[in-house]
Design an enzyme around this catalytic site. Structure first.
Site, short mmCIF file in Angstrom:
data_model
loop_
_atom_site.label_atom_id
_atom_site.label_comp_id
_atom_site.label_asym_id
_atom_site.label_seq_id
_atom_site.Cartn_x
_atom_site.Cartn_y
_atom_site.Cartn_z
N ASP A 65 40.29 29.68 52.44
CA ASP A 65 41.34 28.97 53.19
C ASP A 65 41.26 29.42 54.64
O ASP A 65 42.25 29.80 55.26
CB ASP A 65 42.72 29.26 52.60
CG ASP A 65 43.81 28.36 53.17
OD1 ASP A 65 43.46 27.35 53.82
OD2 ASP A 65 45.00 28.66 52.99
N LEU A 66 40.05 29.34 55.19
CA LEU A 66 39.77 29.98 56.48
C LEU A 66 40.07 29.05 57.65
O LEU A 66 39.19 28.73 58.45
CB LEU A 66 38.32 30.46 56.52
CG LEU A 66 37.99 31.47 57.63
CD1 LEU A 66 38.84 32.71 57.52
CD2 LEU A 66 36.51 31.82 57.61
#
Length: 281
Positions: free
Chosen positions: A188-189
Site C-alpha cells: 500500500d505504498l
C-alpha cells in the site's frame, strides 16, 4: 479500563507497562503517547478482525531483511498496536535515493509466492478487505485477487459503467509482464505511507508477495517527493525490466479500483483511463 477500549493511554499502560503522561491525536484512531521515562510511542486502534495481526505481521516481515526502515513494534493485542515514534523531517534527495535502494533490496528479499503473507489470509489495504492466498502465476493471481473482487463491487454499485467494465475485463484477458520471482511488497505504498525523516520510513503496510513494479507504480499514483531519484536509485541498484514505465497503469489499476470502491465514482474515470493506457502499452 481494558486495552481494547478507545483509550490510548490505558492501552499503552496495559500493553507495555509504561506510564503515559500525555496523549496527542495524530489521525483518526492514531495517537502519540508520551511516557514518564521520556519515551514517545504511537498507539493505533483498529477493531476490524485481523487488521492488527496483519499489520504487525507485515511490519515484522518488512523489517526482516533490514532493507527499509519501519516502526518498531513495541506491543499489540487484537485491537491496539503500539509502535516506536518517527520524528518527521523534510524529504531530501539523499533519503529518496536511500529509499530507492532499500525498496530494491526489500523486493529482492522475496516471498514464497504471489499473494503470500506471514499474516492472516484475510487482510486489509487501507479500509478495504484484501485476500492473501498464494499463487505461482502473477497474472492469474493479480486478476483473480487484486482486480476482479473490486471490479465486481464497483460494477454492482454502478460506480463504473458497462463500457468501463468491458475495458478492464479486456485488459484482464491480455495481461503480459516479464516473468520475475515474487517480490516482498509493502503493498500500500502511496506517498502518505512514507514518513520522511533522516531516512524514509514505511508505515501502514498491506504486505504480501507480488510484482515489484506494483509498489513503484503505487508510489507514483498520488505523487511522491523526489520520485525521480527514488526510481533512478532503484534502477541503478537493481535494474528494472525493459518497458516497466509502460506497465505503470496496469499496476495502478489495483489501488485505483480500491479507491473507487472506498470513495466512490470520482475515481472511476481514472481507473478506466489506467486500463485503456495499459492496453495501449
Amino acid at each position: 479500563m481494558g486495552a481494547g477500549q478507545l483509550n490510548p493511554a490505558a492501552a499503552v499502560a496495559e500493553l507495555t507497562g509504561m506510564t503515559p503522561t500525555g496523549v496527542h491525536a495524530l489521525a483518526d484512531h492514531v495517537f502519540e503517547v508520551d511516557t514518564d521515562d521520556g519515551d514517545l510511542v504511537v498507539a493505533k486502534f483498529d477493531p476490524r478482525p485481523g487488521a492488527i495481526a496483519a499489520e504487525v505481521a507485515g511490519l515484522l516481515w518488512l523489517a526482516e531483511p533490514g532493507a527499509v526502515a519501519v516502526p518498531e513494534v513495541r506491543a499489540h493485542d487484537d485491537r491496539w498496536l503500539v509502535m516506536g515514534q518517527v520524528e518527521p523531517a523534510a524529504p531530501s534527495i539523499v533519503a529518496a535515493e536511500h529509499l530507492g535502494r532499500g525498496l530494491a533490496d526489500l523486493h529482492a528479499a522475496g516471498a514464497e509466492a504471489f499473494g503470500a503473507t506471514t499474516g492472516p489470509e484475510q487482510a486489509w489495504v487501507g479500509l478495504a478487505p484484501m485476500r492473501c492466498v498464494p499463487s505461482d502465476d502473477w497474472a492469474h493471481w493479480y486478476v483473480a485477487d487484486r482486480i476482479e473482487p473490486y471490479l465486481r463491487n464497483a460494477a454492482d454499485r454502478q460506480l463504473i459503467d458497462r463500457d468501463g467494465v468491458a475495458v478492464i475485463e479486456t485488459l484482464c484477458r491480455r495481461i503480459e509482464v516479464p516473468a520475475e520471482p515474487p517480490a516482498r511488497l509493502h503493498g500500500d505504498l502511496w506517498s502518505g505511507n512514507v514518513v520522511w525523516s533522516r531516512q524514509a520510513w514505511l508505515i501502514d503496510p498491506a504486505a504480501h508477495g507480488g510484482h515489484r513494479e506494483t509498489d513503484l507504480a503505487m508510489l507514483a499514483l498520488f505523487g511522491c517527493p523526489h520520485l525521480d531519484r527514488v526510481i533512478a536509485a532503484y534502477d541503478e541498484h537493481r535494474p528494472l525490466a525493459d518497458g516497466w514505465a509502460a506497465r505503470v497503469p496496469l499496476h495502478q489499476l489495483f489501488p485505483l479500483l480500491v479507491h473507487t470502491v472506498l470513495f466512490g465514482s470520482g475515481y472511476a474515470r481514472q481507473t478506466v483511463a489506467a486500463a485503456r493506457a495499459a492496453l495501449r502499452g
